[in-house]
Design a protein around this motif. Sequence first.
Motif, PDB file in Angstrom:
ATOM      1  N   LEU A   1       0.794  -1.221   0.000  1.00 38.85           N
ATOM      2  CA  LEU A   1       0.000   0.000   0.000  1.00 38.85           C
ATOM      3  C   LEU A   1       0.836   1.285   0.000  1.00 38.85           C
ATOM      4  O   LEU A   1       0.507   2.220  -0.735  1.00 38.85           O
ATOM      5  N   PRO A   2       1.900   1.408   0.788  1.00 37.40           N
ATOM      6  CA  PRO A   2       2.674   2.660   0.751  1.00 37.40           C
ATOM      7  C   PRO A   2       3.186   3.002  -0.651  1.00 37.40           C
ATOM      8  O   PRO A   2       3.188   4.173  -1.042  1.00 37.40           O
ATOM      9  N   ALA A   3       3.588   1.997  -1.416  1.00 40.00           N
ATOM     10  CA  ALA A   3       4.064   2.256  -2.780  1.00 40.00           C
ATOM     11  C   ALA A   3       2.917   2.720  -3.667  1.00 40.00           C
ATOM     12  O   ALA A   3       3.079   3.630  -4.486  1.00 40.00           O
ATOM     13  N   ARG A   4       1.761   2.126  -3.506  1.00 41.40           N
ATOM     14  CA  ARG A   4       0.604   2.511  -4.324  1.00 41.40           C
ATOM     15  C   ARG A   4       0.195   3.954  -4.022  1.00 41.40           C
ATOM     16  O   ARG A   4      -0.054   4.752  -4.926  1.00 41.40           O
ATOM     17  N   VAL A   5       0.154   4.307  -2.746  1.00 37.57           N
ATOM     18  CA  VAL A   5      -0.221   5.671  -2.357  1.00 37.57           C
ATOM     19  C   VAL A   5       0.827   6.667  -2.859  1.00 37.57           C
ATOM     20  O   VAL A   5       0.474   7.735  -3.383  1.00 37.57           O
ATOM     21  N   SER A   6       2.085   6.328  -2.740  1.00 32.76           N
ATOM     22  CA  SER A   6       3.144   7.222  -3.225  1.00 32.76           C
ATOM     23  C   SER A   6       3.068   7.417  -4.732  1.00 32.76           C
ATOM     24  O   SER A   6       3.259   8.526  -5.234  1.00 32.76           O
ATOM     25  N   LEU A   7       2.791   6.341  -5.458  1.00 33.51           N
ATOM     26  CA  LEU A   7       2.651   6.455  -6.906  1.00 33.51           C
ATOM     27  C   LEU A   7       1.451   7.339  -7.253  1.00 33.51           C
ATOM     28  O   LEU A   7       1.542   8.192  -8.144  1.00 33.51           O
ATOM     29  N   LEU A   8       0.357   7.168  -6.548  1.00 34.96           N
ATOM     30  CA  LEU A   8      -0.811   8.028  -6.773  1.00 34.96           C
ATOM     31  C   LEU A   8      -0.466   9.497  -6.546  1.00 34.96           C
ATOM     32  O   LEU A   8      -0.807  10.357  -7.364  1.00 34.96           O
ATOM     33  N   ARG A   9       0.208   9.783  -5.453  1.00 32.47           N
ATOM     34  CA  ARG A   9       0.596  11.174  -5.160  1.00 32.47           C
ATOM     35  C   ARG A   9       1.488  11.734  -6.248  1.00 32.47           C
ATOM     36  O   ARG A   9       1.317  12.874  -6.687  1.00 32.47           O
ATOM     37  N   LEU A  10       2.459  10.944  -6.676  1.00 36.47           N
ATOM     38  CA  LEU A  10       3.383  11.386  -7.709  1.00 36.47           C
ATOM     39  C   LEU A  10       2.632  11.715  -8.995  1.00 36.47           C
ATOM     40  O   LEU A  10       2.838  12.770  -9.607  1.00 36.47           O
ATOM     41  N   LEU A  11       1.736  10.832  -9.408  1.00 37.39           N
ATOM     42  CA  LEU A  11       0.982  11.044 -10.641  1.00 37.39           C
ATOM     43  C   LEU A  11       0.051  12.250 -10.528  1.00 37.39           C
ATOM     44  O   LEU A  11      -0.057  13.055 -11.455  1.00 37.39           O
ATOM     45  N   ILE A  12      -0.609  12.384  -9.404  1.00 37.19           N
ATOM     46  CA  ILE A  12      -1.513  13.525  -9.196  1.00 37.19           C
ATOM     47  C   ILE A  12      -0.730  14.833  -9.201  1.00 37.19           C
ATOM     48  O   ILE A  12      -1.152  15.817  -9.820  1.00 37.19           O
ATOM     49  N   ASN A  13       0.410  14.858  -8.540  1.00 40.31           N
ATOM     50  CA  ASN A  13       1.235  16.075  -8.510  1.00 40.31           C
ATOM     51  C   ASN A  13       1.731  16.461  -9.898  1.00 40.31           C
ATOM     52  O   ASN A  13       2.016  17.636 -10.151  1.00 40.31           O
ATOM     53  N   GLN A  14       1.824  15.492 -10.788  1.00 43.60           N
ATOM     54  CA  GLN A  14       2.240  15.761 -12.163  1.00 43.60           C
ATOM     55  C   GLN A  14       1.035  15.968 -13.090  1.00 43.60           C
ATOM     56  O   GLN A  14       1.190  16.045 -14.301  1.00 43.60           O
TER      57      GLN A  14
ATOM     58  N   GLU B   1      -5.470  10.669 -15.389  1.00 47.50           N
ATOM     59  CA  GLU B   1      -5.990   9.417 -15.939  1.00 47.50           C
ATOM     60  C   GLU B   1      -5.154   8.232 -15.474  1.00 47.50           C
ATOM     61  O   GLU B   1      -5.695   7.172 -15.136  1.00 47.50           O
ATOM     62  N   GLU B   2      -3.845   8.420 -15.429  1.00 49.53           N
ATOM     63  CA  GLU B   2      -2.975   7.343 -14.935  1.00 49.53           C
ATOM     64  C   GLU B   2      -3.221   7.100 -13.448  1.00 49.53           C
ATOM     65  O   GLU B   2      -3.247   5.952 -12.999  1.00 49.53           O
ATOM     66  N   ALA B   3      -3.400   8.175 -12.698  1.00 47.44           N
ATOM     67  CA  ALA B   3      -3.677   8.040 -11.267  1.00 47.44           C
ATOM     68  C   ALA B   3      -4.986   7.295 -11.049  1.00 47.44           C
ATOM     69  O   ALA B   3      -5.084   6.438 -10.166  1.00 47.44           O
ATOM     70  N   GLU B   4      -5.971   7.609 -11.873  1.00 48.43           N
ATOM     71  CA  GLU B   4      -7.265   6.920 -11.759  1.00 48.43           C
ATOM     72  C   GLU B   4      -7.103   5.418 -12.034  1.00 48.43           C
ATOM     73  O   GLU B   4      -7.671   4.582 -11.326  1.00 48.43           O
ATOM     74  N   ALA B   5      -6.307   5.088 -13.027  1.00 45.77           N
ATOM     75  CA  ALA B   5      -6.064   3.663 -13.334  1.00 45.77           C
ATOM     76  C   ALA B   5      -5.373   2.960 -12.169  1.00 45.77           C
ATOM     77  O   ALA B   5      -5.715   1.833 -11.824  1.00 45.77           O
ATOM     78  N   VAL B   6      -4.417   3.637 -11.547  1.00 47.42           N
ATOM     79  CA  VAL B   6      -3.722   3.043 -10.395  1.00 47.42           C
ATOM     80  C   VAL B   6      -4.701   2.887  -9.236  1.00 47.42           C
ATOM     81  O   VAL B   6      -4.710   1.860  -8.555  1.00 47.42           O
ATOM     82  N   SER B   7      -5.560   3.878  -9.034  1.00 52.45           N
ATOM     83  CA  SER B   7      -6.520   3.794  -7.920  1.00 52.45           C
ATOM     84  C   SER B   7      -7.527   2.680  -8.138  1.00 52.45           C
ATOM     85  O   SER B   7      -7.966   2.043  -7.190  1.00 52.45           O
ATOM     86  N   ARG B   8      -7.868   2.408  -9.386  1.00 51.57           N
ATOM     87  CA  ARG B   8      -8.803   1.311  -9.685  1.00 51.57           C
ATOM     88  C   ARG B   8      -8.193  -0.039  -9.356  1.00 51.57           C
ATOM     89  O   ARG B   8      -8.917  -0.996  -9.090  1.00 51.57           O
ATOM     90  N   SER B   9      -6.897  -0.119  -9.392  1.00 48.08           N
ATOM     91  CA  SER B   9      -6.250  -1.406  -9.134  1.00 48.08           C
ATOM     92  C   SER B   9      -6.222  -1.741  -7.642  1.00 48.08           C
ATOM     93  O   SER B   9      -5.699  -2.781  -7.258  1.00 48.08           O
TER      94      SER B   9
END
Length: 75
Positions: A48-61, A65-73
């Motif tokens: 989970l920490p990696a998933r949340v960090s990836l979401l934050r990184l994508l949202i900050n950039q 759409e990529e963040a949404e795909a990661v959140s769906r997973s």
Amino acid sequence: ELFVRALELYPGFSEASFGLATVAAAEGATTEAEGLLRKVLAETPSYLPARVSLLRLLINQHRLEEAEAVSRSFD
């Protein structure tokens, strides 16, 4: 340095890869951080920490759409 050494000794050590990703992100190396986070999630999808960090990184950039795909997973 310690994270790199840990990965040399234990290549699949997700926590060490996550630590490297965290350092890379803090230093502004977002491409490297993203690659490491995706590597962690490929090896350990439930980390989970990696998933949340990836979401934050994508949202900050503004890569929403990529963040949404990661959140769906999360399912």
